[in-house]
Motif scaffolding. Sequence first.
Motif, PDB file in Angstrom:
ATOM      1  N   ARG A  50       0.813  -1.220   0.000  1.00  0.00           N
ATOM      2  CA  ARG A  50       0.000   0.000   0.000  1.00  0.00           C
ATOM      3  C   ARG A  50       0.846   1.269   0.000  1.00  0.00           C
ATOM      4  N   PHE A  51       1.941   1.274   0.753  1.00  0.00           N
ATOM      5  CA  PHE A  51       2.814   2.447   0.729  1.00  0.00           C
ATOM      6  C   PHE A  51       3.320   2.700  -0.677  1.00  0.00           C
ATOM      7  N   TRP A  52       3.725   1.626  -1.350  1.00  0.00           N
ATOM      8  CA  TRP A  52       4.273   1.774  -2.705  1.00  0.00           C
ATOM      9  C   TRP A  52       3.183   2.119  -3.706  1.00  0.00           C
ATOM     10  N   GLU A  62      -9.776   7.526  -6.399  1.00  0.00           N
ATOM     11  CA  GLU A  62     -10.554   6.556  -5.628  1.00  0.00           C
ATOM     12  C   GLU A  62      -9.663   5.610  -4.824  1.00  0.00           C
ATOM     13  N   ILE A  63      -8.466   5.356  -5.310  1.00  0.00           N
ATOM     14  CA  ILE A  63      -7.514   4.528  -4.564  1.00  0.00           C
ATOM     15  C   ILE A  63      -6.906   5.351  -3.432  1.00  0.00           C
ATOM     16  N   LEU A  64      -6.600   6.616  -3.706  1.00  0.00           N
ATOM     17  CA  LEU A  64      -6.099   7.495  -2.644  1.00  0.00           C
ATOM     18  C   LEU A  64      -7.124   7.612  -1.523  1.00  0.00           C
ATOM     19  N   ARG A  69      -7.252   6.101   4.584  1.00  0.00           N
ATOM     20  CA  ARG A  69      -7.796   5.498   5.807  1.00  0.00           C
ATOM     21  C   ARG A  69      -6.956   4.319   6.297  1.00  0.00           C
ATOM     22  N   ASP A  70      -5.807   4.092   5.682  1.00  0.00           N
ATOM     23  CA  ASP A  70      -4.960   2.958   6.036  1.00  0.00           C
ATOM     24  C   ASP A  70      -4.481   3.061   7.489  1.00  0.00           C
ATOM     25  N   SER A  81       0.865  13.693   1.095  1.00  0.00           N
ATOM     26  CA  SER A  81       1.865  14.460   0.360  1.00  0.00           C
ATOM     27  C   SER A  81       1.522  14.609  -1.118  1.00  0.00           C
ATOM     28  N   LYS A  82       0.480  13.908  -1.560  1.00  0.00           N
ATOM     29  CA  LYS A  82       0.081  13.962  -2.968  1.00  0.00           C
ATOM     30  C   LYS A  82      -0.674  15.263  -3.269  1.00  0.00           C
ATOM     31  N   ARG A  83      -0.419  15.782  -4.445  1.00  0.00           N
ATOM     32  CA  ARG A  83      -1.127  16.982  -4.891  1.00  0.00           C
ATOM     33  C   ARG A  83      -2.631  16.742  -4.984  1.00  0.00           C
TER      34      ARG A  83
END
Length: 87
Positions: A50-52, A62-64, A69-70, A81-83
């Motif tokens: 999941r981290f990768w 939708e995956i983000l 919630r991980d 950290s994602k835009r």
Amino acid sequence: MADRFSEITSAEEFIRLRQSEDPAEANRSARAALPLPVWWDLVRNHPDMRFWAAHNRTVPPEILAELVRDPDWRVRDRVASKRNCPV
């Protein structure tokens, strides 16, 4: 040889690339796109990846939204950290 940024077609291929000692293959796991069903397979059936998955530059919203919630703070931090981080 396939283009290093060509689409990754299975969770197993993503995992193989991510775990590769070849920097070009590991880099491909961070930049290549995956079809949505492959994303879902990866995050649902391979929690250690999941981290990768969150590290990949093409990860869809939708995956983000799932990864934010991980239980692992490192995954949530990577998503944050994602835009295009979900609200």
